[in-house]
Design an enzyme around this catalytic site. Structure first.
Site, PDB file in Angstrom:
ATOM      1  N   LYS A   1      -1.235   3.671 -14.489  1.00  0.00           N
ATOM      2  CA  LYS A   1      -0.676   4.923 -15.044  1.00  0.00           C
ATOM      3  C   LYS A   1      -1.487   6.114 -14.506  1.00  0.00           C
ATOM      4  O   LYS A   1      -1.906   6.083 -13.363  1.00  0.00           O
ATOM      5  CB  LYS A   1      -0.649   4.858 -16.570  1.00  0.00           C
ATOM      6  CG  LYS A   1       0.024   3.562 -17.041  1.00  0.00           C
ATOM      7  CD  LYS A   1       0.370   3.538 -18.489  1.00  0.00           C
ATOM      8  CE  LYS A   1       1.057   2.207 -18.802  1.00  0.00           C
ATOM      9  NZ  LYS A   1       1.622   2.136 -20.126  1.00  0.00           N
TER      10      LYS A   1
ATOM     11  N   HIS B   1       9.924   2.464 -14.836  1.00  0.00           N
ATOM     12  CA  HIS B   1       9.036   2.184 -15.971  1.00  0.00           C
ATOM     13  C   HIS B   1       9.512   2.994 -17.175  1.00  0.00           C
ATOM     14  O   HIS B   1      10.005   4.107 -17.019  1.00  0.00           O
ATOM     15  CB  HIS B   1       7.595   2.556 -15.598  1.00  0.00           C
ATOM     16  CG  HIS B   1       6.616   2.165 -16.657  1.00  0.00           C
ATOM     17  ND1 HIS B   1       6.387   2.939 -17.772  1.00  0.00           N
ATOM     18  CD2 HIS B   1       5.828   1.062 -16.788  1.00  0.00           C
ATOM     19  CE1 HIS B   1       5.498   2.319 -18.542  1.00  0.00           C
ATOM     20  NE2 HIS B   1       5.143   1.191 -17.967  1.00  0.00           N
TER      21      HIS B   1
ATOM     22  N   SER C   1       1.160  -4.608 -23.845  1.00  0.00           N
ATOM     23  CA  SER C   1      -0.060  -5.065 -24.527  1.00  0.00           C
ATOM     24  C   SER C   1      -0.503  -6.461 -24.115  1.00  0.00           C
ATOM     25  O   SER C   1      -0.953  -7.257 -24.950  1.00  0.00           O
ATOM     26  CB  SER C   1       0.107  -4.971 -26.054  1.00  0.00           C
ATOM     27  OG  SER C   1       0.300  -3.627 -26.442  1.00  0.00           O
TER      28      SER C   1
ATOM     29  N   GLY D   1       1.305  -0.231 -24.899  1.00  0.00           N
ATOM     30  CA  GLY D   1       0.193   0.595 -25.349  1.00  0.00           C
ATOM     31  C   GLY D   1       0.019   0.600 -26.865  1.00  0.00           C
ATOM     32  O   GLY D   1      -0.729   1.410 -27.409  1.00  0.00           O
TER      33      GLY D   1
ATOM     34  N   GLU E   1       9.755  -5.016 -20.315  1.00  0.00           N
ATOM     35  CA  GLU E   1       8.691  -4.354 -21.071  1.00  0.00           C
ATOM     36  C   GLU E   1       9.289  -3.687 -22.308  1.00  0.00           C
ATOM     37  O   GLU E   1       9.764  -2.547 -22.228  1.00  0.00           O
ATOM     38  CB  GLU E   1       8.020  -3.290 -20.211  1.00  0.00           C
ATOM     39  CG  GLU E   1       7.337  -3.836 -18.980  1.00  0.00           C
ATOM     40  CD  GLU E   1       6.225  -2.910 -18.519  1.00  0.00           C
ATOM     41  OE1 GLU E   1       5.081  -3.356 -18.465  1.00  0.00           O
ATOM     42  OE2 GLU E   1       6.507  -1.725 -18.245  1.00  0.00           O
TER      43      GLU E   1
ATOM     44  N   GLU F   1       8.088   4.782 -19.234  1.00  0.00           N
ATOM     45  CA  GLU F   1       7.561   6.161 -19.325  1.00  0.00           C
ATOM     46  C   GLU F   1       8.317   7.082 -18.374  1.00  0.00           C
ATOM     47  O   GLU F   1       8.529   8.258 -18.668  1.00  0.00           O
ATOM     48  CB  GLU F   1       6.052   6.156 -19.053  1.00  0.00           C
ATOM     49  CG  GLU F   1       5.295   5.586 -20.248  1.00  0.00           C
ATOM     50  CD  GLU F   1       4.023   4.837 -19.915  1.00  0.00           C
ATOM     51  OE1 GLU F   1       3.465   5.014 -18.818  1.00  0.00           O
ATOM     52  OE2 GLU F   1       3.588   4.031 -20.777  1.00  0.00           O
TER      53      GLU F   1
ATOM     54  N   ASN G   1      -0.810  -1.818 -13.854  1.00  0.00           N
ATOM     55  CA  ASN G   1      -0.276  -0.449 -13.757  1.00  0.00           C
ATOM     56  C   ASN G   1      -1.311   0.482 -14.361  1.00  0.00           C
ATOM     57  O   ASN G   1      -1.508   0.493 -15.574  1.00  0.00           O
ATOM     58  CB  ASN G   1       1.048  -0.390 -14.544  1.00  0.00           C
ATOM     59  CG  ASN G   1       1.561   1.034 -14.710  1.00  0.00           C
ATOM     60  OD1 ASN G   1       1.113   1.955 -14.015  1.00  0.00           O
ATOM     61  ND2 ASN G   1       2.499   1.211 -15.623  1.00  0.00           N
TER      62      ASN G   1
END
Ligand code: PGA
Length: 260
Positions: free
Chosen positions: A19, A103, A221, A181, A175, A105, A17
């Protein structure tokens, strides 16, 4: 709850991904370096999710290879006055075979809810895309011991009204938000326990055989130096990789470097 045996052999998936990173020129450069490194890898599905504007360049670069291209998000209507949105049909026309949905985010910053995730999932499936539906708890939920509750709610909220046939075509990504991240990967054991739990939810909601075939990816990560331990877990059917998918060498080593 029924505990599936986990003996079903599920094809692994390694997905990147990107992003909001990379231009079209960066995309072409990535694929020139990445494709030779993964040439000959046929025992797992390889997926890259670039920003929308990079999709045509990625599709062109990956043409004739085993690498499939994914959207990062999708809207549920076919067309209309929905400024800034992209439909599932548009992703298919552009050459995508997958799309990420929900996701964290998108859930945190752009208002995705379990309801909209479900609508997006149905629209993606109707257009022939494979949705990669993402769930995961935030740090405070993890610390409060609410991981299973949050994941179950997001998972079943996102899939409750799917037909068994629709359900058989989704991929699920676990996730944990606290691992995305941050450099704090869930240990293989933590990830595996949540996957097992999600699979048991799928068995209870759908059937044991659908649950046994559901592919659940871990994300948060994932790096070349932890891929072996993660993929050694029978419950992990693959990974969804953010930061480490941006570099062709590190993503190629994640694709290749785990116990077969
Ligand atoms: P990360 O991102 O690998 O950079 O933690 C994962 C993701 O958000 O899908």
């Amino acid at each position: 709850m029924i505990a599936p045996t986990g003996k079903t052999k599920r094809r692994r998936v390694i997905a990147g991904n990107w992003k909001m990173y990379k231009t079209q020129a960066d995309t072409r450069a990535f694929f020139s370096a990445f494709l030779p490194l993964v040439d000959g890898v046929t025992d797992c599905d390889i997926v890259v999710a670039p920003p929308f504007t990079d999709i045509p360049a990625a599709v062109e670069a990956a043409k004739g290879t085993a690498v499939a291209i994914s959207g990062q998000n999708v809207y549920w209507e076919k067309e209309g006055a929905f400024t800034g949105e992209i439909s599932a049909g548009m992703l298919v026309e552009a050459g995508c075979r997958y799309t990420l949905i929900g996701h964290s985010e998108r859930r945190q910053f752009f208002g995705d809810t379990d309801d909209t995730v479900l609508k997006k999932t149905k629209a993606a499936l109707a257009a022939g895309l494979t949705p990669i539906v993402c769930v995961g708890e935030k740090l405070a939920d993890y610390q409060a011991g609410n991981t299973e509750h949050i994941c179950q709610t997001q998972f079943l909220g996102s899939s409750n009204s799917l037909t068994p046939e629709e359900f058989s075509r989704i991929l699920l990504a676990y996730e944990p938000v606290w691992a995305i991240g941050t450099g704090h990967t869930a240990t293989p054991e933590i990830a595996s326990a949540v996957h097992k739990f999600l699979r048991s939810c799928a068995a209870a909601r759908f059937s044991e055989s659908l649950a046994a075939n559901l592919r659940i990816l871990y994300g948060g990560s994932v790096k070349p130096d932890n891929i072996k331990g993660l993929m050694a877990q029978e419950e992990l059917d693959g990974v969804l990789v953010g930061g480490a998918s941006l570099d062709p060498k590190s993503f190629a080593s994640i694709v290749k470097d785990w116990p077969r």
